[in-house]
Scaffold this active site. Sequence first.
Site, mmCIF file in Angstrom:
data_model
loop_
_atom_site.group_PDB
_atom_site.id
_atom_site.type_symbol
_atom_site.label_atom_id
_atom_site.label_comp_id
_atom_site.label_asym_id
_atom_site.label_seq_id
_atom_site.Cartn_x
_atom_site.Cartn_y
_atom_site.Cartn_z
ATOM 1 N N LYS A 194 0.863 -1.177 0.000
ATOM 2 C CA LYS A 194 0.000 0.000 0.000
ATOM 3 C C LYS A 194 0.896 1.222 0.000
ATOM 4 O O LYS A 194 1.665 1.456 0.936
ATOM 5 C CB LYS A 194 -0.897 -0.003 1.230
ATOM 6 C CG LYS A 194 -1.777 1.232 1.287
ATOM 7 C CD LYS A 194 -2.786 1.152 2.404
ATOM 8 C CE LYS A 194 -3.610 2.429 2.462
ATOM 9 N NZ LYS A 194 -4.569 2.390 3.552
ATOM 10 N N LYS A 247 -1.974 -1.561 -4.037
ATOM 11 C CA LYS A 247 -2.877 -0.417 -3.996
ATOM 12 C C LYS A 247 -2.073 0.857 -4.060
ATOM 13 O O LYS A 247 -1.131 0.984 -3.275
ATOM 14 C CB LYS A 247 -3.650 -0.482 -2.694
ATOM 15 C CG LYS A 247 -4.552 0.677 -2.449
ATOM 16 C CD LYS A 247 -5.151 0.566 -1.092
ATOM 17 C CE LYS A 247 -5.924 1.835 -0.843
ATOM 18 N NZ LYS A 247 -6.329 1.966 0.506
HETATM 19 C C1 PBG Z 1 -7.562 3.258 5.247
HETATM 20 C C2 PBG Z 1 -7.754 3.184 3.793
HETATM 21 C C3 PBG Z 1 -7.534 4.157 2.810
HETATM 22 C C4 PBG Z 1 -7.966 3.604 1.613
HETATM 23 C C5 PBG Z 1 -8.400 2.310 1.883
HETATM 24 N N1 PBG Z 1 -8.240 2.063 3.228
HETATM 25 C C6 PBG Z 1 -7.079 5.553 2.915
HETATM 26 C C7 PBG Z 1 -5.713 5.905 3.259
HETATM 27 O O1 PBG Z 1 -4.848 5.076 3.559
HETATM 28 O O2 PBG Z 1 -5.472 7.107 3.280
HETATM 29 C C8 PBG Z 1 -7.968 4.287 0.276
HETATM 30 C C9 PBG Z 1 -9.013 3.818 -0.653
HETATM 31 C C10 PBG Z 1 -9.268 4.700 -1.805
HETATM 32 O O3 PBG Z 1 -8.620 5.741 -2.033
HETATM 33 O O4 PBG Z 1 -10.178 4.359 -2.562
HETATM 34 N N2 PBG Z 1 -6.262 3.321 5.688
#
Ligand code: PBG
Length: 322
Positions: A194, A247
């Site tokens: 991520k 992601k």
């Molecule tokens: C929670 C989370 C996030 C997303 C999914 N889970 C936001 C972040 O880390 O700031 C992003 C999902 C998206 O942008 O569609 N941590």
Amino acid sequence: MAFPVTRMRRLRRTAGVRDLVRETRVAAADLIQPYFVRHGSGEEEIPSMPGQYHLSVDALVERAAAAHAAGVPAVIVFGLPARKDEAASEAFDDEGIVQMAVRALRAHVPELVVMTDVCLCQYTSHGHCGIIQDGDVANDVTLEVLADTALSHARAGADVVAPSDMMDGRVAAIRAALDGEGFERTSILAYSAKFASAFYGPFRDAAHSAPSMGDRRGYQMDPANGREAVREALLDIEEGADMVMVKPALPYLDVLRSLRDQTRVPLAAYQVSGEYAMIAAAAAQGLMDERAAVLEALTAIRRAGADMVITYHAARAARWLS
Ligand code: PBG
């Protein structure tokens, strides 16, 4: 043998031939629809994500049932709590919004695969993904809270818990907590790679989860690092992840390809809010054909190696694909 004997256009000549030689297919069965659930009644469109909604539990059940009927096998639920605090209390509350939503989905759409996002950023007053101590997100203290959160989701009936916090050791902590309480059948989908991405912008608006100070670069990955993504995935698998994720999706297709080549577990990609919003904005201005752009992006993500795609387009794409 080159031209004129070899003519690549021969296999592009008719729709039937193109169908036969197509290497990658996208099906509704590969798609996972994210939903935002909140306390209260009814539903409201999210301004930063046209076509996506803040849903009450009842509205969520209705939309999820319709998506499932259209062929989408799975959903992932994000919660907006009634209150935020330093301890992220609603995240692991059995009466929290996600826990109520999961119980309702289980009861009303029994065949649906119910996934939950396990993270604290929507639930903390400061908006970081963990517990703050001495001005930093404290890794090991956060693990206990994440494990409690995952456990409460499992108790509510989640099939899959998906930790997205990027703390070290969270998969092992969650696996141990689940197994310790008899939830050895609950799966873990790890957000392994991520990245600290600008493409989460619309989500932070949708989930009210922007950090009030600092940013997430102390725990989310540097967008420049591909090898490190492989290390993250291998560690998560060693800790017990059943599936791993990359992601965002479209700006990280090379990372998807490396993880596909270097792991044996099912691989998910998350086409995030910014990717969704870009296509929606371009389509709204008449700059791109939305349906074609969405299906092309999903095909590219599958071609790069993703077995499944979390996408805000899932329910609509399923209808286009049927
Ligand atoms: C929670 C989370 C996030 C997303 C999914 N889970 C936001 C972040 O880390 O700031 C992003 C999902 C998206 O942008 O569609 N941590």
